[in-house]
Design a protein around this motif. Structure first.
Motif, PDB file in Angstrom:
ATOM      1  N   TRP A  42       0.965  -1.325  -0.001  1.00  0.00           N
ATOM      2  CA  TRP A  42      -0.030   0.054  -0.031  1.00  0.00           C
ATOM      3  C   TRP A  42       0.823   1.231  -0.002  1.00  0.00           C
ATOM      4  O   TRP A  42       1.920   1.178   0.510  1.00  0.00           O
ATOM      5  N   ARG A  43       0.252   2.275  -0.602  1.00  0.00           N
ATOM      6  CA  ARG A  43       0.845   3.680  -0.515  1.00  0.00           C
ATOM      7  C   ARG A  43      -0.028   4.842  -0.369  1.00  0.00           C
ATOM      8  O   ARG A  43      -1.481   4.360  -0.191  1.00  0.00           O
ATOM      9  N   VAL A  44       0.281   6.082  -0.214  1.00  0.00           N
ATOM     10  CA  VAL A  44      -0.737   7.085  -0.007  1.00  0.00           C
ATOM     11  C   VAL A  44      -0.549   8.174  -0.968  1.00  0.00           C
ATOM     12  O   VAL A  44       0.744   8.407  -1.325  1.00  0.00           O
ATOM     13  N   ALA A  45      -1.860   8.823  -1.572  1.00  0.00           N
ATOM     14  CA  ALA A  45      -1.802   9.824  -2.493  1.00  0.00           C
ATOM     15  C   ALA A  45      -2.637  10.640  -1.825  1.00  0.00           C
ATOM     16  O   ALA A  45      -3.378  10.578  -1.159  1.00  0.00           O
ATOM     17  N   PRO A  46      -2.527  11.947  -2.503  1.00  0.00           N
ATOM     18  CA  PRO A  46      -3.442  13.167  -2.263  1.00  0.00           C
ATOM     19  C   PRO A  46      -4.951  12.643  -2.617  1.00  0.00           C
ATOM     20  O   PRO A  46      -4.933  11.721  -3.681  1.00  0.00           O
ATOM     21  N   LEU A  47      -5.958  13.219  -1.872  1.00  0.00           N
ATOM     22  CA  LEU A  47      -7.092  12.734  -2.257  1.00  0.00           C
ATOM     23  C   LEU A  47      -7.596  13.321  -3.739  1.00  0.00           C
ATOM     24  O   LEU A  47      -7.334  14.453  -4.042  1.00  0.00           O
ATOM     25  N   PRO A  48      -8.060  12.540  -4.492  1.00  0.00           N
ATOM     26  CA  PRO A  48      -8.523  12.911  -5.675  1.00  0.00           C
ATOM     27  C   PRO A  48      -9.529  14.248  -5.908  1.00  0.00           C
ATOM     28  O   PRO A  48     -10.257  14.339  -4.965  1.00  0.00           O
ATOM     29  N   GLN A  49      -9.472  14.974  -6.953  1.00  0.00           N
ATOM     30  CA  GLN A  49     -10.064  16.338  -6.802  1.00  0.00           C
ATOM     31  C   GLN A  49     -11.347  16.282  -7.696  1.00  0.00           C
ATOM     32  O   GLN A  49     -11.302  15.509  -8.680  1.00  0.00           O
ATOM     33  N   TRP A  50     -12.153  17.116  -7.378  1.00  0.00           N
ATOM     34  CA  TRP A  50     -13.438  17.240  -8.092  1.00  0.00           C
ATOM     35  C   TRP A  50     -13.235  18.208  -9.561  1.00  0.00           C
ATOM     36  O   TRP A  50     -13.891  17.973 -10.605  1.00  0.00           O
ATOM     37  N   THR A  51     -12.148  19.235  -9.417  1.00  0.00           N
ATOM     38  CA  THR A  51     -11.807  19.757 -10.473  1.00  0.00           C
ATOM     39  C   THR A  51     -10.141  19.545 -10.562  1.00  0.00           C
ATOM     40  O   THR A  51      -9.489  19.479  -9.538  1.00  0.00           O
ATOM     41  N   ALA A  52      -9.653  19.285 -11.876  1.00  0.00           N
ATOM     42  CA  ALA A  52      -8.390  19.272 -12.198  1.00  0.00           C
ATOM     43  C   ALA A  52      -7.632  20.160 -11.702  1.00  0.00           C
ATOM     44  O   ALA A  52      -7.833  21.402 -11.980  1.00  0.00           O
ATOM     45  N   GLY A  53      -6.559  19.862 -10.775  1.00  0.00           N
ATOM     46  CA  GLY A  53      -5.461  20.762 -10.551  1.00  0.00           C
ATOM     47  C   GLY A  53      -5.910  21.265  -9.157  1.00  0.00           C
ATOM     48  O   GLY A  53      -5.281  22.245  -8.371  1.00  0.00           O
ATOM     49  N   GLY A  54      -7.199  21.024  -8.301  1.00  0.00           N
ATOM     50  CA  GLY A  54      -7.564  21.587  -7.051  1.00  0.00           C
ATOM     51  C   GLY A  54      -6.836  20.720  -6.180  1.00  0.00           C
ATOM     52  O   GLY A  54      -5.911  19.965  -6.219  1.00  0.00           O
ATOM     53  N   LYS A  55      -6.949  21.333  -4.865  1.00  0.00           N
ATOM     54  CA  LYS A  55      -6.382  20.912  -3.558  1.00  0.00           C
ATOM     55  C   LYS A  55      -7.122  20.736  -2.525  1.00  0.00           C
ATOM     56  O   LYS A  55      -6.747  20.598  -1.577  1.00  0.00           O
ATOM     57  N   ALA A  56      -8.641  20.672  -2.773  1.00  0.00           N
ATOM     58  CA  ALA A  56      -9.448  20.710  -1.747  1.00  0.00           C
ATOM     59  C   ALA A  56      -9.460  19.358  -1.124  1.00  0.00           C
ATOM     60  O   ALA A  56      -9.394  18.479  -1.422  1.00  0.00           O
ATOM     61  N   SER A  57      -9.394  19.549   0.404  1.00  0.00           N
ATOM     62  CA  SER A  57      -9.571  18.459   1.292  1.00  0.00           C
ATOM     63  C   SER A  57     -10.755  18.438   2.225  1.00  0.00           C
ATOM     64  O   SER A  57     -11.606  19.299   2.289  1.00  0.00           O
ATOM     65  N   ALA A  58     -10.836  17.497   3.144  1.00  0.00           N
ATOM     66  CA  ALA A  58     -11.904  17.549   4.163  1.00  0.00           C
ATOM     67  C   ALA A  58     -11.437  16.406   5.083  1.00  0.00           C
ATOM     68  O   ALA A  58     -10.334  16.037   5.334  1.00  0.00           O
ATOM     69  N   GLU A  59     -11.972  16.658   6.582  1.00  0.00           N
ATOM     70  CA  GLU A  59     -11.894  16.027   7.679  1.00  0.00           C
ATOM     71  C   GLU A  59     -12.550  14.976   7.507  1.00  0.00           C
ATOM     72  O   GLU A  59     -13.866  14.649   7.176  1.00  0.00           O
ATOM     73  N   ASN A  60     -12.111  13.757   8.250  1.00  0.00           N
ATOM     74  CA  ASN A  60     -13.093  12.296   8.317  1.00  0.00           C
ATOM     75  C   ASN A  60     -12.698  11.756   9.691  1.00  0.00           C
ATOM     76  O   ASN A  60     -11.611  11.049   9.830  1.00  0.00           O
ATOM     77  N   GLY A  61     -13.646  11.977  10.619  1.00  0.00           N
ATOM     78  CA  GLY A  61     -13.088  11.550  12.100  1.00  0.00           C
ATOM     79  C   GLY A  61     -12.450  12.615  12.584  1.00  0.00           C
ATOM     80  O   GLY A  61     -12.561  13.695  12.262  1.00  0.00           O
ATOM     81  N   GLY A  62     -12.073  12.220  13.986  1.00  0.00           N
ATOM     82  CA  GLY A  62     -11.316  13.065  14.835  1.00  0.00           C
ATOM     83  C   GLY A  62     -12.217  13.232  16.286  1.00  0.00           C
ATOM     84  O   GLY A  62     -13.456  13.507  16.099  1.00  0.00           O
ATOM     85  N   SER A  63     -11.479  13.611  17.158  1.00  0.00           N
ATOM     86  CA  SER A  63     -12.196  14.026  18.382  1.00  0.00           C
ATOM     87  C   SER A  63     -11.799  15.295  19.263  1.00  0.00           C
ATOM     88  O   SER A  63     -10.522  15.593  18.918  1.00  0.00           O
ATOM     89  N   SER A  64     -12.467  15.598  20.107  1.00  0.00           N
ATOM     90  CA  SER A  64     -12.098  16.573  21.015  1.00  0.00           C
ATOM     91  C   SER A  64     -11.829  16.211  22.606  1.00  0.00           C
ATOM     92  O   SER A  64     -12.806  15.149  22.827  1.00  0.00           O
ATOM     93  N   LEU A  65     -11.418  17.061  23.285  1.00  0.00           N
ATOM     94  CA  LEU A  65     -11.589  16.515  24.853  1.00  0.00           C
ATOM     95  C   LEU A  65     -12.334  17.880  25.208  1.00  0.00           C
ATOM     96  O   LEU A  65     -11.949  19.082  25.174  1.00  0.00           O
ATOM     97  N   ALA A  66     -13.566  17.582  25.794  1.00  0.00           N
ATOM     98  CA  ALA A  66     -14.147  18.757  26.485  1.00  0.00           C
ATOM     99  C   ALA A  66     -14.556  18.741  27.868  1.00  0.00           C
ATOM    100  O   ALA A  66     -14.392  17.654  28.528  1.00  0.00           O
ATOM    101  N   MET A  67     -14.977  19.623  28.427  1.00  0.00           N
ATOM    102  CA  MET A  67     -15.312  19.664  29.967  1.00  0.00           C
ATOM    103  C   MET A  67     -16.870  19.972  30.030  1.00  0.00           C
ATOM    104  O   MET A  67     -17.311  20.894  29.919  1.00  0.00           O
ATOM    105  N   PRO A  68     -17.578  18.789  30.658  1.00  0.00           N
ATOM    106  CA  PRO A  68     -18.916  18.905  31.046  1.00  0.00           C
ATOM    107  C   PRO A  68     -19.217  19.973  32.005  1.00  0.00           C
ATOM    108  O   PRO A  68     -18.327  20.193  32.812  1.00  0.00           O
ATOM    109  N   ALA A  69     -20.210  20.669  31.795  1.00  0.00           N
ATOM    110  CA  ALA A  69     -20.616  21.553  32.667  1.00  0.00           C
ATOM    111  C   ALA A  69     -20.979  21.336  34.153  1.00  0.00           C
ATOM    112  O   ALA A  69     -20.812  21.993  35.163  1.00  0.00           O
TER     113      ALA A  69
END
Length: 448
Positions: A300-327
């Motif tokens: 396996w290898r890693v490549a940039p996310l394919p683009q909706w428009t050739a030459g673009g660089k748009a990305s997005a987040e998938n997953g992830g968490s924060s630490l929060a403080m309940p009131a």
């Protein structure tokens, strides 16, 4: 480094009746009320010196070492790390504790897409009172935007992130002389070529997933959710949504997607035997491949996310968490001290060293981080790709303040496009209608 960071959550309703204004949802008569008084760094340091116990609910495994290091640095403080379950299981336990006003943790791990619900119902502390708003430049734009709510409120500190990239089986691509796609149109072409060469091989698997779909919409420029307090607009008919559905529908119509569910035994098998050739997912994936698909190391290898428009660089987040403080948490100064240590202090590098993917720009931009070679990917310096992806995530994405519920009904709406003649466009319209109905029932004012 989570096994399934975007699992759909079911059965979690809003704790407070929003139509009544969501006042005092975080209030308590046990010393845990959230009065939002400014807390200085000297106050935090004094609390650390005095000591006490901080209860942290989290499932993220790298926090175990962070806790040990924090306690060593602050010997008067005891951190009780509790795994109350992953995702839905923990949220249910947290909801029950808040409702009973008993046993509420001082710190809780909350995924980005679930954070808005807790913030709106005043069940989390606005960390601006602790100076958290001054940490904006510490984090990459996607995660930082995800912990903000209610205008300029800050309701968590980003713990990790999931900037997207394309993981692909290079050995398989080389075997069939398939070029790594740089656009989603090329991705469809690669899917056809691969499946024609080997009818048992698919470009990827997809049986319908809310987290993946919203991430793809995010990258395509769609902004289906507009949130202003309890005023919400939901619209899956914008150009970004049309761009995504037009392309992904081709893969569905031509049966070019493996009908194997992610995180299943068959999924791991498919990633190892070449019947699933790519994954478009978050940068937390390497550890899962290394541990769950050991036989494919080097393929396996890693490549940039394919683009909706050739030459673009748009990305997005998938997953992830924060630490929060309940009131309703009691030891807030100590809680904040631990959160800042784990998410913006020395604990960050500890977590990265143990396999977590950072949300902090210092780590993302460091030479040591970007030059790390991944044996699983044939020695590739994959972090360079992940870091660039993180920098290219648009920071204007919003989740619903009841995204937990919306995700739970995804399979009954959009999911039908994967098992019947329903189109993705119609599925999104159905998801929109159901989400609007629920929001209005919960006291939101929802446009469509």
């Amino acid at each position: 480094m989570r096994k399934n960071p975007r699992r759909a959550l079911r059965g979690l309703g809003l704790v407070c009746v929003l139509a009544l204004g969501a006042t005092a949802c975080g209030g308590s008569d046990d010393g845990g009320s959230d009065d939002q008084k400014a807390v200085s760094q000297s106050d935090v340091q004094a609390a650390l010196k005095k000591g006490g116990t901080v209860t942290v609910w989290a499932w993220e495994p790298t926090l175990k070492q962070v806790v040990a290091d924090f306690e060593k640095e602050h010997p008067n403080v005891k951190v009780k790390l509790v795994n109350a379950g992953t995702g839905n299981d923990q949220y249910t336990a947290l909801q029950n504790a808040i409702s009973a006003k008993k046993g509420v943790p001082d710190v809780a791990q909350v995924e980005y897409y679930a954070l808005g619900q807790y913030a709106l119902t005043k069940e989390l502390t606005d960390l601006k009172a602790y100076g958290a708003d001054k940490l904006a430049s510490t984090f990459s734009p996607g995660p930082w935007n995800s912990v903000k709510a209610g205008g300029d409120g800050v309701y968590g500190l980003p713990m990790d992130s999931g900037p997207m990239a394309l993981f692909y089986n290079k050995t398989l691509f080389d075997k069939y002389k398939i070029a790594v796609p740089t656009t989603w149109d090329e991705y469809v072409d690669a899917a056809e070529k691969l499946h024609k060469a080997d009818p048992k091989a698919y470009i990827t698997n997809d049986v319908g997933d809310a987290g993946f779909t919203t991430s793809m919409l995010w990258q395509a420029g769609s902004r289906p959710y507009t949130v202003d307090g309890t005023k919400v607009k939901i619209d899956f008919s914008d150009q970004g949504a049309k761009t995504f559905t037009a392309t992904w529908q081709k893969l569905l119509d031509k049966k070019l997607l493996s009908p194997v569910a992610s995180w299943s035994d068959d999924w791991y098998k498919g990633l190892g035997d070449g019947s699933i050739a790519t994954l478009a997912t978050g940068a937390w994936m390497p550890a899962n491949l290394a541990s769950g698909v050991k036989n494919a190391s080097g393929d396996w290898r890693v490549a940039p996310l394919p683009q909706w428009t050739a030459g673009g660089k748009a990305s997005a987040e998938n997953g992830g968490s924060s630490l929060a403080m309940p009131a309703l948490g009691k030891n807030k100064a100590l809680a904040y001290a631990f959160m800042e240590y784990a998410d913006a202090g020395a604990g960050v590098q500890t977590r990265v060293d143990n396999g977590a993917f950072p949300a902090t720009t210092a780590q993302l931009n460091s030479t040591a981080f970007q030059d790390t070679k991944f044996p699983y990917f044939g020695g590739q310096q994959a972090n360079k790709i992940f870091a660039e992806s993180a920098a290219n995530v648009a920071d204007d994405w919003s989740y619903l303040p009841y995204q937990v519920y919306a995700n739970s009904i995804f399979n009954n709406t959009v999911g039908k496009a994967y098992i019947s003649g329903t189109t993705l466009t119609d599925g999104l319209a159905s998801w929109q209608a159901a989400s609007v109905k629920y929001g209005n029932e919960q006291g939101f004012t929802v446009e469509k």
